[in-house]
Design a protein around this motif. Structure first.
Motif, PDB file in Angstrom:
ATOM      1  N   ASN A  20      -5.740   8.217   2.849  1.00 44.04           N
ATOM      2  CA  ASN A  20      -6.496   7.016   3.190  1.00 44.04           C
ATOM      3  C   ASN A  20      -6.028   5.898   2.267  1.00 44.04           C
ATOM      4  O   ASN A  20      -6.294   5.918   1.069  1.00 44.04           O
ATOM      5  CB  ASN A  20      -8.002   7.269   3.021  1.00 44.04           C
ATOM      6  CG  ASN A  20      -8.845   6.112   3.526  1.00 44.04           C
ATOM      7  OD1 ASN A  20      -8.488   4.943   3.366  1.00 44.04           O
ATOM      8  ND2 ASN A  20      -9.967   6.422   4.131  1.00 44.04           N
ATOM      9  N   CYS A  21      -5.338   4.928   2.835  1.00 41.51           N
ATOM     10  CA  CYS A  21      -4.739   3.859   2.023  1.00 41.51           C
ATOM     11  C   CYS A  21      -5.790   2.998   1.336  1.00 41.51           C
ATOM     12  O   CYS A  21      -5.503   2.369   0.313  1.00 41.51           O
ATOM     13  CB  CYS A  21      -3.845   2.978   2.899  1.00 41.51           C
ATOM     14  SG  CYS A  21      -2.460   3.851   3.661  1.00 41.51           S
ATOM     15  N   ALA A  22      -6.995   2.953   1.888  1.00 45.95           N
ATOM     16  CA  ALA A  22      -8.050   2.131   1.297  1.00 45.95           C
ATOM     17  C   ALA A  22      -8.752   2.841   0.148  1.00 45.95           C
ATOM     18  O   ALA A  22      -9.443   2.199  -0.641  1.00 45.95           O
ATOM     19  CB  ALA A  22      -9.065   1.725   2.364  1.00 45.95           C
ATOM     20  N   LEU A  60       3.100  12.596   8.866  1.00 46.76           N
ATOM     21  CA  LEU A  60       2.377  11.889   7.817  1.00 46.76           C
ATOM     22  C   LEU A  60       1.386  10.943   8.470  1.00 46.76           C
ATOM     23  O   LEU A  60       1.769  10.099   9.283  1.00 46.76           O
ATOM     24  CB  LEU A  60       3.341  11.097   6.924  1.00 46.76           C
ATOM     25  CG  LEU A  60       2.692  10.191   5.866  1.00 46.76           C
ATOM     26  CD1 LEU A  60       1.861  11.016   4.880  1.00 46.76           C
ATOM     27  CD2 LEU A  60       3.751   9.380   5.119  1.00 46.76           C
ATOM     28  N   PHE A  61       0.112  11.094   8.146  1.00 44.37           N
ATOM     29  CA  PHE A  61      -0.942  10.239   8.696  1.00 44.37           C
ATOM     30  C   PHE A  61      -1.420   9.258   7.638  1.00 44.37           C
ATOM     31  O   PHE A  61      -1.932   9.668   6.592  1.00 44.37           O
ATOM     32  CB  PHE A  61      -2.103  11.099   9.193  1.00 44.37           C
ATOM     33  CG  PHE A  61      -3.292  10.300   9.662  1.00 44.37           C
ATOM     34  CD1 PHE A  61      -3.133   9.184  10.471  1.00 44.37           C
ATOM     35  CD2 PHE A  61      -4.580  10.667   9.290  1.00 44.37           C
ATOM     36  CE1 PHE A  61      -4.229   8.450  10.899  1.00 44.37           C
ATOM     37  CE2 PHE A  61      -5.681   9.940   9.722  1.00 44.37           C
ATOM     38  CZ  PHE A  61      -5.499   8.828  10.524  1.00 44.37           C
ATOM     39  N   LEU A  62      -1.247   7.971   7.906  1.00 47.72           N
ATOM     40  CA  LEU A  62      -1.724   6.914   7.006  1.00 47.72           C
ATOM     41  C   LEU A  62      -2.961   6.281   7.620  1.00 47.72           C
ATOM     42  O   LEU A  62      -2.872   5.472   8.546  1.00 47.72           O
ATOM     43  CB  LEU A  62      -0.623   5.860   6.791  1.00 47.72           C
ATOM     44  CG  LEU A  62       0.685   6.351   6.178  1.00 47.72           C
ATOM     45  CD1 LEU A  62       1.645   5.195   5.992  1.00 47.72           C
ATOM     46  CD2 LEU A  62       0.426   7.059   4.843  1.00 47.72           C
ATOM     47  N   ASP A  63      -4.118   6.679   7.119  1.00 42.29           N
ATOM     48  CA  ASP A  63      -5.366   6.104   7.601  1.00 42.29           C
ATOM     49  C   ASP A  63      -5.615   4.773   6.897  1.00 42.29           C
ATOM     50  O   ASP A  63      -5.256   4.604   5.732  1.00 42.29           O
ATOM     51  CB  ASP A  63      -6.516   7.072   7.333  1.00 42.29           C
ATOM     52  CG  ASP A  63      -7.736   6.772   8.176  1.00 42.29           C
ATOM     53  OD1 ASP A  63      -7.651   5.870   9.043  1.00 42.29           O
ATOM     54  OD2 ASP A  63      -8.766   7.427   7.978  1.00 42.29           O
ATOM     55  N   ALA A 103      -3.464   4.539  11.386  1.00 45.10           N
ATOM     56  CA  ALA A 103      -4.726   4.105  12.008  1.00 45.10           C
ATOM     57  C   ALA A 103      -5.340   2.999  11.168  1.00 45.10           C
ATOM     58  O   ALA A 103      -5.122   2.924   9.956  1.00 45.10           O
ATOM     59  CB  ALA A 103      -5.694   5.282  12.123  1.00 45.10           C
ATOM     60  N   THR A 104      -6.094   2.145  11.817  1.00 48.36           N
ATOM     61  CA  THR A 104      -6.785   1.077  11.104  1.00 48.36           C
ATOM     62  C   THR A 104      -7.927   0.539  11.947  1.00 48.36           C
ATOM     63  O   THR A 104      -7.902   0.633  13.172  1.00 48.36           O
ATOM     64  CB  THR A 104      -5.822  -0.083  10.760  1.00 48.36           C
ATOM     65  OG1 THR A 104      -6.516  -1.044   9.973  1.00 48.36           O
ATOM     66  CG2 THR A 104      -5.306  -0.756  12.023  1.00 48.36           C
ATOM     67  N   PRO A 129       1.317   2.770  20.839  1.00 44.97           N
ATOM     68  CA  PRO A 129      -0.063   2.498  20.419  1.00 44.97           C
ATOM     69  C   PRO A 129      -1.086   3.304  21.217  1.00 44.97           C
ATOM     70  O   PRO A 129      -0.922   3.537  22.410  1.00 44.97           O
ATOM     71  CB  PRO A 129      -0.219   0.994  20.689  1.00 44.97           C
ATOM     72  CG  PRO A 129       0.755   0.721  21.798  1.00 44.97           C
ATOM     73  CD  PRO A 129       1.919   1.653  21.582  1.00 44.97           C
ATOM     74  N   LEU A 130      -2.125   3.737  20.539  1.00 41.75           N
ATOM     75  CA  LEU A 130      -3.250   4.440  21.155  1.00 41.75           C
ATOM     76  C   LEU A 130      -4.540   3.765  20.707  1.00 41.75           C
ATOM     77  O   LEU A 130      -4.705   3.459  19.526  1.00 41.75           O
ATOM     78  CB  LEU A 130      -3.289   5.911  20.731  1.00 41.75           C
ATOM     79  CG  LEU A 130      -2.158   6.809  21.225  1.00 41.75           C
ATOM     80  CD1 LEU A 130      -2.260   8.169  20.557  1.00 41.75           C
ATOM     81  CD2 LEU A 130      -2.220   6.966  22.733  1.00 41.75           C
ATOM     82  N   THR A 131      -5.430   3.532  21.635  1.00 45.84           N
ATOM     83  CA  THR A 131      -6.730   2.946  21.303  1.00 45.84           C
ATOM     84  C   THR A 131      -7.807   4.010  21.482  1.00 45.84           C
ATOM     85  O   THR A 131      -7.941   4.580  22.558  1.00 45.84           O
ATOM     86  CB  THR A 131      -7.045   1.744  22.205  1.00 45.84           C
ATOM     87  OG1 THR A 131      -6.034   0.743  22.018  1.00 45.84           O
ATOM     88  CG2 THR A 131      -8.399   1.148  21.851  1.00 45.84           C
ATOM     89  N   LEU A 132      -8.527   4.290  20.414  1.00 47.77           N
ATOM     90  CA  LEU A 132      -9.591   5.281  20.468  1.00 47.77           C
ATOM     91  C   LEU A 132     -10.920   4.545  20.564  1.00 47.77           C
ATOM     92  O   LEU A 132     -11.334   3.871  19.623  1.00 47.77           O
ATOM     93  CB  LEU A 132      -9.572   6.152  19.206  1.00 47.77           C
ATOM     94  CG  LEU A 132     -10.520   7.343  19.187  1.00 47.77           C
ATOM     95  CD1 LEU A 132     -10.177   8.312  20.306  1.00 47.77           C
ATOM     96  CD2 LEU A 132     -10.469   8.051  17.838  1.00 47.77           C
TER      97      LEU A 132
END
Length: 285
Positions: A20-22, A60-63, A103-104, A129-132
């Motif tokens: 989680n980058c934040a 690699l998942f960058l939330d 994701a953001t 792109p994917l919109t959830l």
């Protein structure tokens, strides 16, 4: 969702790494991603691999990538373009073969105009792109998600299998979920923890919505729920005590632990509610 993309891809046998980058301080985020060599900075007593290296061959998942610092965005873009990166303090570059999922919740186009997010990185990330949709827009998922979270809780806490009553599911279906899936998971974890061994989650164990979140009638200060009663009561005093405990706990949660507001909503003096909390062993601190 990111984990599902990984598990259903050709890289499913590779590693899945997430960050989680934040949640990581800016000074540490670069080291977490790229790794560092021994002596790269004060306290770097030994070399450490970063997540990019650990995700080689996988995903690699960058939330919350919208919170990534600009300087780090440029370095990430180079990894995506060339597959090459350099750990902090290292003299040689390394190669990485990975799928990046980001994701953001941030409005990235607005950040680009404000020069807080790189346009070139934005378009590079937008390859697919994917919109959830928010949970409130896909209520058909609530039952399946709730059952999955219950199973996770039971496995994690070594509890017997637990169900959930139709009344509790109806209550979950009526919520607004400003916190999306995380909010639902927290609700289920709490309800599971409060459910006795061998029982199922009932409606009175679902915490009420926070003030301002619930859509209530104009003259109704809080939403009310009819508490379902079990058919096997053999101790009326204990049953009444359990119901009273559930009502007071739910009302306190609704008002964020504010005893004065909870007492007023129940038509009780604050001192009386405090005495009941003590008798019922309710911790509201």
């Amino acid at each position: 969702m990111a984990r599902a993309l990984h598990q259903l891809s050709g890289r499913s046998k590779g590693p899945f790494m997430a960050i989680n980058c934040a949640a990581i301080p800016e000074a540490l985020l670069e080291s977490e991603l790229f790794g560092h060599a021994k002596g790269a900075f004060s306290g770097a007593d030994q070399a450490q691999e970063g997540l990019i290296s650990q995700a080689d061959g996988g995903t690699l998942f960058l939330d919350e990538i919208g919170d990534m610092p600009l300087a780090l965005q440029a370095k990430l873009l180079r990894v995506l373009e060339s597959g090459r990166y350099r750990p902090l303090g290292a003299s040689e570059e390394r190669c990485a073969d990975l799928r990046l999922v980001a994701a953001t919740h941030q409005p990235l186009r607005e950040h680009i105009r404000a020069q807080n997010f790189r346009a070139d990185l934005y378009y590079r990330l937008g390859q697919f792109p994917l919109t959830l949709p928010p949970l409130a827009e896909r209520r058909d998922d609530i039952t399946q998600l709730a059952q999955s979270f219950i199973a996770d809780f039971c496995a994690r806490e070594a509890r017997d299998d637990m169900g959930i009553t139709p009344a509790a599911l109806r209550l979950l279906q009526q919520r607004n979920y400003p916190g999306n899936v995380r909010e639902l998971k927290n609700l289920i974890d709490y309800a599971c923890a409060m459910t006795p061994q061998g029982g199922d989650i009932d409606a009175y164990l679902i915490p009420g919505e926070q003030e301002g979140d619930a859509q209530t009638a104009p003259n109704s200060p809080i939403s009310s729920t009819l508490l379902p009663l079990p058919n096997d009561i053999d101790d009326l005093r204990q049953a009444l005590r359990d119901v009273e405990t559930a009502i007071i706990r739910q009302r306190l949660m609704h008002f964020g632990g504010n005893r004065a507001q909870a007492a007023a909503s129940l038509g009780l003096p604050k001192r009386t509610l405090a005495h009941k909390c003590q008798l019922l062993e309710l911790d509201t601190k």
